[in-house]
Design a protein around this motif. Structure first.
Motif, PDB file in Angstrom:
ATOM      1  N   LEU A  90       0.801  -1.322   0.144  1.00  0.00           N
ATOM      2  CA  LEU A  90      -0.023  -0.027  -0.079  1.00  0.00           C
ATOM      3  C   LEU A  90       0.925   1.187  -0.004  1.00  0.00           C
ATOM      4  CD1 LEU A  90      -2.699  -1.059   2.725  1.00  0.00           C
ATOM      5  CD2 LEU A  90      -2.230  -1.848   0.150  1.00  0.00           C
ATOM      6  N   GLY A  91       0.808   1.732  -1.106  1.00  0.00           N
ATOM      7  CA  GLY A  91       1.817   3.118  -1.216  1.00  0.00           C
ATOM      8  C   GLY A  91       3.009   3.056  -2.052  1.00  0.00           C
ATOM      9  N   THR A  92       3.751   3.835  -2.586  1.00  0.00           N
ATOM     10  CA  THR A  92       4.983   4.139  -3.354  1.00  0.00           C
ATOM     11  C   THR A  92       6.022   3.193  -2.462  1.00  0.00           C
ATOM     12  OG1 THR A  92       4.006   6.041  -4.496  1.00  0.00           O
ATOM     13  CG2 THR A  92       6.409   5.342  -4.637  1.00  0.00           C
ATOM     14  N   ARG A  93       6.468   3.556  -1.475  1.00  0.00           N
ATOM     15  CA  ARG A  93       7.808   3.243  -0.615  1.00  0.00           C
ATOM     16  C   ARG A  93       7.844   1.588  -0.444  1.00  0.00           C
ATOM     17  NH1 ARG A  93      12.624   4.252  -0.400  1.00  0.00           N
ATOM     18  NH2 ARG A  93      12.265   6.392  -0.359  1.00  0.00           N
ATOM     19  N   PRO A  94       6.428   1.102   0.041  1.00  0.00           N
ATOM     20  CA  PRO A  94       6.631  -0.293   0.061  1.00  0.00           C
ATOM     21  C   PRO A  94       6.608  -1.227  -1.033  1.00  0.00           C
ATOM     22  CG  PRO A  94       4.967   0.565   1.691  1.00  0.00           C
ATOM     23  CD  PRO A  94       5.372   1.620   0.791  1.00  0.00           C
ATOM     24  N   ALA A  95       6.083  -0.660  -2.305  1.00  0.00           N
ATOM     25  CA  ALA A  95       6.041  -1.068  -3.575  1.00  0.00           C
ATOM     26  C   ALA A  95       7.707  -1.373  -4.085  1.00  0.00           C
ATOM     27  CB  ALA A  95       5.328  -0.430  -4.711  1.00  0.00           C
ATOM     28  N   LEU A  96       8.449  -0.044  -3.751  1.00  0.00           N
ATOM     29  CA  LEU A  96       9.682   0.012  -4.412  1.00  0.00           C
ATOM     30  C   LEU A  96      10.467  -0.750  -3.564  1.00  0.00           C
ATOM     31  CD1 LEU A  96      10.088   3.839  -4.564  1.00  0.00           C
ATOM     32  CD2 LEU A  96      10.342   2.163  -6.449  1.00  0.00           C
TER      33      LEU A  96
END
Length: 332
Positions: free
Chosen positions: A103-109
Motif C-alpha cells: 500500500l503506497g509507493t515506498r513499500p512497492a519500491l
C-alpha cells in the motif's frame, strides 16, 4: 483346464482386492485440502487502511475465505522510515508469503528490490507514478513481477478543482517532508500544471507536524493549501483542521481528508480507496490462478469529485451551483 480357471480366478481376486484397498485408503484419507494462499501486506500510511478492507472484501466475493483458503499476514501501519519497511518485507519473506500487497509507493519500491530474482508477485495499490518510480517498465506490459493500481493522474485535476473553487487564492502552498519520495513524486505534476492555472505553487519543506502547523498559522487567509502524500507528517487531517480554523481553503487528491465535520478539505478529486482495493483484488485473483504479473496491465483508479459545503461555509467561501452540480458528492 481346471488349473487355468483357478489361476484366472486367483488373478481376478488379487485385482479386486487391490482396487478395494485403494478405495478404502482414499476414503480414510479424505479429500485433499485446497491450497491456501498467503498474502503479506505492507502499509506505511494510516489513511490507506481502507484499501486493505476493500481488497479483503472483494477477495471474499471471489471465493477466498480467510482461514480456509487464504491467509493474510499484516503487522499494522509501519513507521515511514525506509529501513523499517525493508525489515518488514524481509520478515514477510521469512514467513513464506505467496504474494505481496503493498500500500503506497515506498513499500512497492522496497518489495520490488527485495524480490528481484524471485517469482514472488507484488500487487501495489495505489502508486502515483509506477513507471516514473521504476516499479514497472510500462503500464500495458509491466514486466517483472509487479503490477497494480495507479492514481497519480488525479493530482493535477485536484489542483485545478481547488483553483476553481477558491479562485481568489493566487498562491497555493504545499507542505511536505523532504525525505518523503512520494511527496516529491506528487509535486512534479503540480509544478507542470500550476502556470497554466495562473497560480504560484509555493513549496514549503517542514520536518515535523509542529513546523507544519506554525507554517499554516503564518499564511494569509487568501492563500490555499494543496495536500500531497507525505507520511512523515501524518496525521495530515490535523494540519487540515488548523488550516480550516484559519479560514484557508484546502484541496487534496485523497477523500480521507474530506471530513463530514466543518474541518476537512473543501474539495477532493481522487479514487476511492476501498474501490482501489477491489481493483487490486481482481489482479491478485488472476495471479493466484496462474497469470503472470508481467502480463497484467496496471489499472487506473476511477476518479470522483467531492465538495465539502460545510467547510466552504465555515471559511466563508461561496461555491457556485454550476460547480456543485459537477460533483459526485456534496457534503451539506
Amino acid at each position: 483346464m481346471l488349473g487355468c480357471i483357478k489361476a484366472q480366478n486367483t488373478n481376478t481376486s488379487r485385482i479386486l482386492c487391490a482396487i478395494l484397498t485403494g478405495l478404502l485408503l482414499t476414503a480414510c484419507s479424505g479429500t485433499p485440502s485446497p491450497k491456501t494462499s498467503t498474502i503479506g501486506v505492507v502499509n506505511y500510511v494510516p489513511v490507506l487502511e481502507p484499501v486493505l478492507a476493500g481488497f479483503k472484501a472483494r477477495m471474499a466475493e471471489l471465493g477466498y475465505v480467510e482461514g480456509k483458503n487464504i491467509t493474510y499476514i499484516y503487522h499494522g501501519v509501519l513507521d515511514p522510515d525506509p529501513q523499517v519497511i525493508e525489515r518488514e518485507v524481509k520478515r514477510l519473506l521469512d514467513q513464506k508469503v505467496d504474494l505481496f500487497l503493498t500500500l503506497g509507493t515506498r513499500p512497492a519500491l522496497v518489495a520490488k528490490k527485495a524480490l528481484a530474482g524471485t517469482t514472488i508477485p507484488v500487487v501495489f495499490a495505489p502508486v502515483i507514478n509506477p513507471v516514473g518510480e521504476g516499479i514497472v517498465e510500462n503500464l500495458s506490459r509491466p514486466g517483472g513481477n509487479a503490477t497494480g493500481v495507479q492514481d497519480g493522474d488525479t493530482l493535477p485535476k485536484a489542483l485545478e478543482w481547488l483553483h476553481k473553487i477558491a479562485p481568489q487564492a493566487t498562491k497555493v502552498y504545499v507542505l511536505y517532508h523532504p525525505r518523503d519520495n512520494v511527496a516529491h513524486a506528487s509535486i512534479k505534476p503540480l509544478r507542470a500544471i500550476a502556470p497554466s492555472l495562473g497560480v504560484e505553487l509555493v513549496l514549503d519543506e517542514v520536518y515535523n507536524p509542529g513546523e507544519a502547523i506554525a507554517a499554516i498559522e503564518s499564511l494569509p487567509k487568501d492563500a490555499a493549501i494543496f495536500v500531497v502524500p507525505t507520511p512523515s507528517l501524518e496525521p495530515l487531517s490535523a494540519l487540515i483542521e488548523v488550516a480550516v480554523q484559519h479560514g484557508i481553503a484546502v484541496g487534496a487528491s485523497n477523500h480521507s481528508y474530506l471530513s463530514s465535520m466543518q474541518a476537512g478539505a473543501v474539495v477532493t478529486y481522487a479514487g476511492s480507496f476501498p474501490a482501489i482495493g477491489q481493483q487490486a483484488a481482481r489482479l491478485a485473483d488472476q495471479i493466484v490462478k496462474g497469470t503472470k504479473p508481467a502480463d497484467l496491465p496496471v489499472e487506473t483508479a476511477e476518479r470522483f469529485l467531492h465538495i465539502n459545503l460545510q467547510t466552504a461555509t465555515a471559511i466563508g467561501l461561496d461555491i457556485p451551483d454550476e460547480l456543485l452540480r459537477q460533483a459526485d458528492r456534496v457534503m451539506r
